[in-house]
Design a protein around this motif. Structure first.
Motif, short mmCIF file in Angstrom:
data_model
loop_
_atom_site.label_atom_id
_atom_site.label_comp_id
_atom_site.label_asym_id
_atom_site.label_seq_id
_atom_site.Cartn_x
_atom_site.Cartn_y
_atom_site.Cartn_z
N VAL A 91 0.85 -1.19 0.00
CA VAL A 91 0.00 0.00 0.00
C VAL A 91 0.88 1.24 0.00
O VAL A 91 1.90 1.30 0.69
CB VAL A 91 -0.93 0.00 1.23
N GLY A 92 0.50 2.22 -0.77
CA GLY A 92 1.23 3.49 -0.82
C GLY A 92 0.58 4.55 0.06
O GLY A 92 -0.52 4.36 0.60
N SER A 93 1.26 5.66 0.18
CA SER A 93 0.80 6.75 1.05
C SER A 93 0.08 7.83 0.24
O SER A 93 0.69 8.49 -0.61
CB SER A 93 1.99 7.37 1.78
N GLU A 94 -1.20 8.03 0.54
CA GLU A 94 -1.95 9.12 -0.10
C GLU A 94 -1.40 10.47 0.32
O GLU A 94 -1.31 11.41 -0.48
CB GLU A 94 -3.43 9.01 0.26
N THR A 95 -1.03 10.60 1.58
CA THR A 95 -0.49 11.86 2.06
C THR A 95 0.81 12.21 1.36
O THR A 95 1.08 13.39 1.11
CB THR A 95 -0.27 11.80 3.58
N LEU A 96 1.61 11.21 1.02
CA LEU A 96 2.84 11.48 0.28
C LEU A 96 2.53 12.17 -1.05
O LEU A 96 3.19 13.14 -1.43
CB LEU A 96 3.62 10.19 0.04
N PHE A 97 1.52 11.67 -1.77
CA PHE A 97 1.17 12.32 -3.03
C PHE A 97 0.66 13.74 -2.81
O PHE A 97 1.00 14.66 -3.57
CB PHE A 97 0.13 11.49 -3.78
N GLN A 98 -0.14 13.93 -1.79
CA GLN A 98 -0.63 15.28 -1.50
C GLN A 98 0.54 16.23 -1.23
O GLN A 98 0.57 17.36 -1.73
CB GLN A 98 -1.58 15.24 -0.30
N ASN A 99 1.52 15.75 -0.47
CA ASN A 99 2.66 16.60 -0.15
C ASN A 99 3.59 16.80 -1.34
O ASN A 99 4.19 17.87 -1.49
CB ASN A 99 3.43 16.01 1.04
N LEU A 100 3.74 15.77 -2.18
CA LEU A 100 4.53 15.93 -3.41
C LEU A 100 3.94 17.02 -4.30
O LEU A 100 4.65 17.89 -4.80
CB LEU A 100 4.57 14.61 -4.19
N LEU A 101 2.65 16.95 -4.49
CA LEU A 101 1.98 17.93 -5.34
C LEU A 101 2.10 19.34 -4.77
O LEU A 101 2.42 20.29 -5.49
CB LEU A 101 0.51 17.55 -5.51
N ALA A 102 1.86 19.46 -3.48
CA ALA A 102 1.89 20.79 -2.88
C ALA A 102 3.30 21.38 -2.84
O ALA A 102 3.48 22.57 -3.05
CB ALA A 102 1.32 20.72 -1.46
N GLY A 103 4.30 20.54 -2.59
CA GLY A 103 5.66 21.06 -2.42
C GLY A 103 6.37 21.42 -3.70
O GLY A 103 7.28 22.26 -3.70
N SER A 104 5.98 20.82 -4.83
CA SER A 104 6.72 21.03 -6.07
C SER A 104 5.90 21.72 -7.14
O SER A 104 6.35 21.85 -8.28
CB SER A 104 7.22 19.68 -6.61
N VAL A 105 4.71 22.17 -6.81
CA VAL A 105 3.82 22.74 -7.82
C VAL A 105 4.43 24.00 -8.44
O VAL A 105 4.88 24.90 -7.72
CB VAL A 105 2.43 23.04 -7.23
N PRO A 106 4.47 24.10 -9.76
CA PRO A 106 5.00 25.30 -10.40
C PRO A 106 4.11 26.51 -10.11
O PRO A 106 2.88 26.41 -10.08
CB PRO A 106 4.97 24.97 -11.89
N THR A 107 4.75 27.63 -9.89
CA THR A 107 4.03 28.85 -9.54
C THR A 107 4.47 29.99 -10.45
O THR A 107 5.66 30.28 -10.53
CB THR A 107 4.29 29.23 -8.07
N TYR A 108 3.54 30.60 -11.12
CA TYR A 108 3.82 31.77 -11.94
C TYR A 108 3.24 32.99 -11.23
O TYR A 108 2.04 33.04 -10.92
CB TYR A 108 3.19 31.64 -13.33
N SER A 309 6.93 18.35 2.20
CA SER A 309 6.70 18.29 3.64
C SER A 309 6.50 16.85 4.11
O SER A 309 5.91 16.03 3.40
CB SER A 309 5.46 19.12 4.00
N GLN A 310 6.98 16.55 5.29
CA GLN A 310 6.74 15.25 5.90
C GLN A 310 5.57 15.28 6.88
O GLN A 310 5.25 14.27 7.51
CB GLN A 310 8.00 14.75 6.60
N ALA A 311 4.91 16.43 6.97
CA ALA A 311 3.77 16.57 7.87
C ALA A 311 2.66 15.59 7.50
O ALA A 311 2.27 15.49 6.34
CB ALA A 311 3.24 18.00 7.84
N GLY A 312 2.16 14.88 8.48
CA GLY A 312 1.03 13.98 8.29
C GLY A 312 1.39 12.62 7.72
O GLY A 312 0.53 11.76 7.59
N LEU A 313 2.68 12.41 7.38
CA LEU A 313 3.08 11.12 6.83
C LEU A 313 3.16 10.04 7.90
O LEU A 313 2.62 8.94 7.73
CB LEU A 313 4.44 11.25 6.13
#
Length: 612
Positions: A91-108, A309-313
């Motif tokens: 089983v994988g971590s859903e929170t990991l994906f949430q944190n991956l998306l939030a931490g690396s999202v491109p911002t203009y 972020s490692q929060a919530g993992l």
């Protein structure tokens, strides 16, 4: 229901394949959506299909975020994934994906400043922030002798039933799938035949008996190999036009596409004023450009994995063992979860603090008829006599808690601690382009790509505005609050390249000179930049005929984000591939474009940005 558009091919050199849905109707993926992270910033859209690869020598882990459409039936979801070897499943971590998306999202984003006018004058180099800086954290049949496949592995992994099939004919595989509740599309037959001829196994995956849609979680496949692959060939039978695909790679250096091209988008085509509202369109057009030919990725972020972020993992206080002791006292379950930091209760209301925990608790402690869930879980002891003793199994709950939440979270923390580098790549691709499975490799020589791209929006005294891109290029804006459509055949892509195993990318096409010439002509037609004797209003009436030298601006051959770097002469095609990319989402963009922007002279607003 689970969306059928998910992707991913796993195998030594090839690798993860795709979903055959029980329900052939198309479905839209639900993904992480990131809205503005502060008063003046917004992230880019992030819906689409997400997969994380971890490359550790000759072992690859593929973490797949299984996304679904809640408007459809989860029971109709199924996957068939081609593999070159039998993987280990977990089983994988859903929170990991949430944190991956939030931490690396491109911002203009951009800062807005006012040109000094008249006697009053602030130095433009001094910018005053008005608050937040605008950036966020942000029953199996083996086929017998009918040509059917051999079943070499069956197991339950979290909420999923997993079966590995080996050999057989295409007809035999299709018959097995049909006999075991996997409705197939006849269009899949020739594609399955291709994979069988190449010696692939098939992983068949569907929701286990009694599992519900809200129990869906990421799944991890661990296999021998040194490359990561997304099996798009099988995906095309259920894919939509311009389907979003986002690949993350944790490794010791930057990852790049091996057999697809790499693209740097033309930053002039981005609608900066509306926080890259047109980001998906720009990427889609860029990856369809000459030399990219619809098989390309863009790199949205490449750099330290510390942005995740490692929060919530995972927390050291999480322990499944004590729950196994609650067979006779299920009413203490929420209290024990709270003591471990997995729940928060206040004034009779309790919140479960992990995305998979509500469904898990509901499956073992279902809400009694006539009782509101908030009341029931807020005071289990109050409804002790109504607890379903047939549903409650303390040992099974303890095991599920460990398998689905604690162990995946602990593993996710270990991955982030072990691998210091994260690459995030994105593309859009249509079914008619899905004839090759993209493979990724690590190239230690490639440069970082920042996720934050910020320009400067300079309001002019006599109207109009100047926008300074992150690479220093200047764009005149007749309407200070609308991104201009620069005349001419402005390319969507700045550079297309082939990512090699070592060294800089091999450039196939570079449009930097063309882009700069068109930009210079646009600026000159509007009298920008003004001459010393000009009126400085950018209206073309006092402007100079001379065009500033912007020839050193543009993308570089290392595959950066396309917002700056050394220019390369226009050139076209040798052969090869390369890519770079982003995602789509559901945030309401644009409206923040005008927030906090004062037309009062010399007033400066806080930085603004949007994550794409």
């Amino acid at each position: 229901m689970i969306t059928r558009r998910l992707l991913t091919c796993l195998a030594a050199p090839a690798a993860l394949a795709l979903p055959l849905l029980l329900n052939p109707s198309a479905a839209s993926a639900c993904g992480g959506t990131f809205c503005d992270t502060g008063p003046t910033s917004m992230p880019v859209d992030q819906t689409g299909e997400n997969i994380l690869f971890v490359i550790d020598g000759n072992i690859v882990e593929a973490h797949i975020q299984i996304q679904y459409d809640p408007e459809n039936d989860a029971e109709k979801f199924a996957w068939v994934i081609p593999m070159t070897a039998v993987p280990e499943f977990s089983v994988g971590s859903e929170t990991l994906f949430q944190n991956l998306l939030a931490g690396s999202v491109p911002t203009y984003g951009f800062n807005t400043v006012q040109e000094p006018c008249g006697d009053s004058g602030d130095d433009l180099g001094e910018s005053t922030s008005t608050g937040d800086d605008g950036w966020g954290d942000t029953g199996t049949d083996d086929g017998g002798d009918t040509g059917g496949p051999n079943v070499i592995l069956q197991q339950i992994v979290g909420a999923f039933e997993v079966t590995v099939l080996e050999g057989g004919t295409v007809e035999g595989v299709m018959q097995w799938l049909d006999a075991n509740g996997y409705q197939q599309d006849p269009a899949a037959e020739p594609i399955l035949g291709e994979y069988l001829n190449e010696g692939h196994l098939f992983v068949a995956l569907k929701l286990a008996f009694n599992a519900d849609v809200d129990e869906i979680h990421p799944i991890v496949l661990r296999y021998e190999g040194n490359e990561s692959c997304v099996p798009l060939r099988l995906t095309r039978i259920a894919a939509s036009e311009d389907m979003d695909i986002r690949a993350f790679v944790l490794a010791n250096g930057r990852a790049a596409p091996t057999n697809y091209r790499h693209v740097i988008v033309n930053p002039l085509m981005i609608d900066w004023i509306n926080f890259a509202e047109n980001y998906k369109e720009v990427v889609s057009m860029a990856v369809d450009a000459f030399a990219a030919e619809g098989n390309a990725f863009v790199t949205e972020y490449a750099g330290t994995s510390g942005v995740v972020s490692q929060a919530g993992l995972y927390e050291d206080s999480w322990d499944a063992a004590p729950f196994a002791e609650l067979q006779d006292t299920p009413e203490n379950t929420i209290e024990l979860l709270e003591s471990q930091g997995l729940a928060y209760c206040y004034e009779g209301q309790c919140e479960l603090l992990h995305p998979l925990l509500p469904a898990l608790v509901e499956s073992f402690l279902p809400t009694p008829d006539g009782v509101e869930p908030a009341d029931f879980y807020g005071c289990l002891i109050c409804y002790g006599g109504l607890i379903d003793e047939d549903a409650w199994d303390a040992a099974a709950f303890s095991a599920a808690l460990d398998e689905r939440i604690i162990a995946p979270g602990k593993h996710a923390v270990g991955l982030l601690d072990s691998w210091s580098y994260l690459t995030r790549m994105y593309t859009t691709i249509s079914p008619n382009e899905m004839y090759e499975d993209p493979i990724f490799h690590v190239n230690m020589d490639l440069q970082d790509v920042p996720a934050i791209r910020q320009g400067t929006h300079r309001l002019l005294c006599e109207g109009g505005a100047e926008f300074i891109l992150p690479d220093g290029r200047s764009v005149y804006m007749p309407d200070p609050f609308a991104w201009p459509e620069i005349s001419g055949e402005m390319p969507w892509e700045q550079e297309v390249s082939l990512a090699v195993q070592a060294g800089p990318n091999q450039v196939l096409s570079d449009r930097t000179d063309t882009i700069n010439q068109l930009l210079d002509a646009w600026n000159a037609a509007h009298g920008w930049p003004p001459s010393e004797s000009g009126d400085g209003d950018g209206d073309g009436e006092g402007g100079s005929d001379e065009i500033g030298d912007e020839g050193d601006s543009g993308g570089d051959d290392s595959g950066n984000d396309g917002t700056g770097g050394a220019g390369i002469e226009d050139g076209a095609a040798s052969c090869a591939c390369s890519s770079e990319g982003q995602g789509e989402g559901r945030v309401g963009w644009g409206l923040l474009g005008l927030l906090g922007l004062g037309l009062v002279r010399r007033r400066r607003t806080a930085p603004r940005s949007r994550e794409v």
